[in-house]
Design an enzyme around this catalytic site. Structure first.
Site, PDB file in Angstrom:
ATOM      1  N   SER A  20       0.826  -1.210   0.000  1.00 14.82           N
ATOM      2  CA  SER A  20       0.000   0.000   0.000  1.00 14.82           C
ATOM      3  C   SER A  20       0.862   1.263   0.000  1.00 14.82           C
ATOM      4  CB  SER A  20      -0.897  -0.010   1.241  1.00 14.82           C
ATOM      5  OG  SER A  20      -1.669   1.167   1.275  1.00 14.82           O
ATOM      6  N   CYS A 130       0.320   3.549  10.201  1.00 19.40           N
ATOM      7  CA  CYS A 130       0.927   4.704   9.532  1.00 19.40           C
ATOM      8  C   CYS A 130       1.444   5.666  10.606  1.00 19.40           C
ATOM      9  CB  CYS A 130      -0.101   5.424   8.661  1.00 19.40           C
ATOM     10  SG  CYS A 130       0.554   6.977   7.994  1.00 19.40           S
ATOM     11  N   LYS A 165      -2.305  -4.605   9.193  1.00 14.55           N
ATOM     12  CA  LYS A 165      -0.903  -4.207   8.967  1.00 14.55           C
ATOM     13  C   LYS A 165      -0.366  -3.543  10.229  1.00 14.55           C
ATOM     14  CE  LYS A 165       2.218  -2.002   5.706  1.00 14.55           C
ATOM     15  NZ  LYS A 165       2.329  -1.428   4.361  1.00 14.55           N
ATOM     16  N   THR A 266       8.921   0.328  -1.404  1.00 14.31           N
ATOM     17  CA  THR A 266       9.753   1.409  -1.943  1.00 14.31           C
ATOM     18  C   THR A 266      10.469   1.038  -3.236  1.00 14.31           C
ATOM     19  OG1 THR A 266      10.036   2.186   0.304  1.00 14.31           O
ATOM     20  CG2 THR A 266      11.606   3.007  -1.308  1.00 14.31           C
TER      21      THR A 266
END
Lengths: 307, 266
Positions: A20, A130, A165, A266
Site C-alpha cells: 500500500s 501509519c 498491517k 519502496t
C-alpha cells in the site's frame, strides 16, 4: 514451477504483492507493468473523507532508504467508489486488497461497510500503523484494546478476509500480533515503516514539519526480517512479509522465515517492473514456493529459536 | 506517448563546465516522443545507494536520442557522472505535462525565462518554437560566467537571447527579474523554469506592477520519490477555482507545468 500459493483462504497466482502507498490505485503504472500478472495489489490507504496530507517536505532519501511523511493523502471513500472500483472490474487475475485508514474506529468501519458490496475487492487491509498522522492509525495500533475493538467490528461488517498491517515501532510486536490473531483477523501484514527523523543542521530544527517520518527501503530489511522471525514463531496467522525487499534472495528469506507472501514497497519507485521481474526470476529458478514457506521453523521443529 | 521503462544506451557523456555535464541517450523518435518541460526518471546508480531515481528535463532531442544536462550537486548526480558512453541506463519517460504551446495566440508576444537547471526545458522550448516559426525572447540567468554550460547551444538559437549573471561576469549583471521591462508583459504569454526564488520573484514583480492581460506558465522543480504520481511526495499547493480552498497536486503528473497564478507558495 508454478508460483501459486495460498494466503489464508485467498489463492494468489504468485506470492508477490504491491505494498500500500507504493503502487497508487494500480493504474498509475499500468503502461509500465502488466498488473494482471501480480499476486495482489494493495491500494493506497483510503479514508472516509478526503485527506490533503502533510505539508512539505514529505520525502527524503537516506542511504538505501527513504523517509516519508506523506500523511495519507487520498481522495476519500466517495471518489474511490466512483473512480477506482469500476476500472478494477476489468482486471481479473490479480487480487485487490483495499487498505483502509481512519481517524477513529467508526471511520474504518464505515468505509468497510460501504465497500463490502463490491465483489471485486478480495480483502481489506486495516492500516493501524501509519506513523505520519495525528489521529487514528498508529494511535489505534499502539493500543491493544482498540486493536481488538477495530478487528471485531470490522469482522462483523464483512465476510471478506481482514488483513491487519502492524507497526514495527513498539517493543511488543509479538503481543500485538497475538491480539490481532485472538481478535479474529485473517492475515497479518508486517511491517509498516520504522519511525525515523532528520535534523536540518542549518535551521537546527526537524527537517519534517511532523518531526518524525517513516523509514522504508532496503535499509530496513534486516530489521523487518528479524521481527518476522519473532512473530512467525509465535503466531499461526498467515503473514504477508515486507520491509526493504529488493531482490529474489530477499523474497526467499522472508518466505523461509514464515511469510506466506511478500509485499514490495519502496523498490517499486526504483523499478516499477520489480514485482514481475521477481516473479519471472523465481519461475526461472524453479522455486517451489509452498515447500519453502516457513521452512526455518519446520527444520528446527522442537527446538527453541534463540535470536 | 505513454510512459515507458527502457534500458537505453548512453551515446555521449560530456563535462561542459567543471560541474555541469550533458548526457545523450538513445531513444528512437525522441523528437516526437518528448515535449518541452517533460522529463525522464533516471536510474543514476547501479547499486541501491542512491536508491531512488532522479528526474531530469529534456534539453534537446533529435530523431534518435534525447539529451539531458545536469549539475553535479548530490549523491544521485555524482553517481550519474560515473556512467560511461556505451553503458546501458534505465530510463522512465516521457513523464509529466508540457508547456502549453497551443495556447499561444496569433498576436501574443512569447517570453521564455530560465535559470539554473531550469535552462534545459526552456532551451528545448525555444528549439521547438523555432520549428513552428513562433518568435520568442529568451531571458536566461546564471550565477556566474563559468556556470554557462550551454553557450554554443544558446548562440545557435534564432530568437532574441538575453543572458544575465548574478555577478556580472557575463551579459547583464543581476537577476533576470532586474533586466526586464515588466510593462512589456501586456498581451504576452510567459513560460518560466528555474529555482523557486526566481519563479516567485517573477510572480511577485508582475503582480506588483499590476499587469493584467498575460498568461504565465511555470515548470516547477520538486524533490521526487517516484515521478509517477504514486508517492505524493512532490506536491505543490494549488488553488481550487470554485472557492478559497486548495489542493495538493503532484508536480510529477499534474505538472511540472502549472498556471503560475494558481500556485500557493508555502
Amino acid at each position: 514451477m508454478d508460483l501459486k500459493t495460498k494466503l489464508g483462504n485467498i489463492e494468489l497466482q504468485n506470492p508477490l504483492i504491491a505494498a500500500s502507498g507504493t503502487f497508487g490505485y494500480g493504474f498509475e503504472i499500468k503502461d509500465i507493468i502488466n498488473i494482471e500478472e501480480l499476486g495482489a495489489v494493495t491500494t493506497k490507504t483510503i479514508t472516509l473523507h478526503p485527506r490533503l496530507g502533510n505539508p512539505l517536505p514529505r520525502i527524503l532519501e537516506t542511504p538505501a532508504g527513504l523517509l516519508n511523511s506523506i500523511g495519507l493523502q487520498n481522495p476519500g471513500l466517495k471518489a474511490f467508489k466512483k473512480n477506482i472500483i469500476l476500472p478494477w472490474e476489468k482486471i481479473k487475475n490479480v487480487k485487490m486488497f483495499v487498505s483502509v485508514g481512519g481517524n477513529d474506529i467508526s471511520e474504518y468501519i464505515q468505509v468497510i461497510a460501504e465497500l463490502d458490496q463490491y465483489s471485486r475487492i478480495d480483502a481489506f487491509e486495516l492500516n493501524i500503523s501509519c506513523p505520519n498522522v495525528k489521529k487514528g492509525c498508529l494511535a489505534i495500533g499502539s493500543n491493544p484494546i482498540l486493536i481488538e475493538q477495530l478487528i471485531t467490528q470490522a469482522k462483523s461488517q464483512t465476510k471478506k478476509p481482514i488483513i491487519v498491517k502492524i507497526s514495527p515501532n513498539f517493543s511488543n510486536i509479538i503481543e500485538t500480533a497475538k491480539i490481532t490473531e485472538t481478535a479474529g483477523a485473517d492475515i497479518l501484514s508486517m511491517v509498516n515503516t520504522f519511525l525515523g527523523t532528520k535534523i536540518d543542521i542549518k535551521t537546527k530544527d526537524f527537517y519534517f514539519k511532523n518531526k518524525v517520518a517513516g523509514l522504508s527501503g532496503p535499509a530496513i530489511k534486516p530489521l523487518a526480517l528479524k521481527l518476522l522471525v519473532d512473530v512467525a514463531e509465535q503466531v499461526k496467522l498467515p503473514i504477508i512479509g515486507m520491509g526493504g525487499i529488493s531482490n529474489t534472495e530477499d523474497v526467499l528469506e522472508f518466505l523461509i522465515a514464515g511469510a506466506s507472501a511478500v509485499s514490495i514497497g519502496t523498490m517499486n519507485f526504483r523499478n516499477p517492473k520489480i514485482l514481475l521481474a521477481l516473479a519471472n526470476e523465481m519461475k526461472k529458478q524453479d522455486i517451489n514456493v509452498n515447500e519453502i514457506i516457513g521452512s526455518l521453523f519446520n527444520r528446527k521443529k522442537n527446538k527453541t529459536l534463540i535470536l | 506517448m505513454t510512459k515507458q521503462l527502457r534500458n537505453c544506451r548512453i551515446l555521449a557523456h560530456k563535462e561542459l563546465t567543471p560541474n555541469n555535464l550533458s548526457m545523450q541517450v538513445e531513444w528512437l523518435n525522441a523528437d516526437q516522443d518528448f515535449q518541452p518541460a517533460q522529463f525522464v526518471q533516471v536510474e543514476t546508480s547501479t547499486t541501491l545507494d542512491p536508491l531512488i531515481r532522479r528526474p531530469f528535463s529534456i534539453f534537446d532531442t533529435d530523431p534518435y536520442s534525447f539529451t539531458i544536462t545536469y549539475k553535479k550537486i548530490g549523491a544521485g548526480t555524482q553517481a550519474l557522472s560515473t556512467r560511461k558512453k556505451g553503458d546501458t541506463i534505465s530510463i522512465i519517460g516521457p513523464l509529466g505535462n508540457f508547456y502549453p504551446i497551443h495556447k499561444i495566440k496569433n498576436n501574443q508576444k512569447v517570453l521564455i525565462v530560465g535559470g539554473g537547471t531550469g535552462i534545459a526545458s526552456v532551451h528545448y522550448l525555444a528549439k521547438v518554437l523555432e520549428k513552428k516559426n513562433i518568435n520568442y525572447t529568451l531571458l536566461i540567468g546564471f550565477s556566474r560566467c563559468t556556470d554557462i554550460f550551454c553557450e554554443p547551444e544558446l548562440q545557435d538559437l534564432k530568437g532574441e537571447v538575453i543572458i544575465t549573471t548574478n555577478d556580472g561576469s557575463k551579459g547583464k549583471k543581476g537577476f533576470v527579474t532586474e533586466h526586464f521591462n515588466f510593462h512589456d508583459l501586456n498581451n504576452s504569454i510567459i513560460f518560466i523554469c528555474g529555482p523557486e526564488p526566481m519563479t516567485r520573484a517573477w510572480q511577485k514583480k508582475s503582480e506588483l506592477i499590476g499587469i493584467q492581460n498575460y498568461d504565465i506558465y511555470a515548470s516547477l522543480e520538486e524533490y521526487m520519490g517516484c515521478g509517477l504520481g504514486i508517492c505524493n511526495g512532490c506536491v505543490v499547493k494549488v488553488k481550487i477555482k470554485k472557492n478559497d480552498q486548495f489542493d495538493f497536486k503532484c508536480v510529477c503528473t499534474n505538472g511540472p507545468v502549472f498556471n503560475l497564478k494558481d500556485i500557493i507558495w508555502t
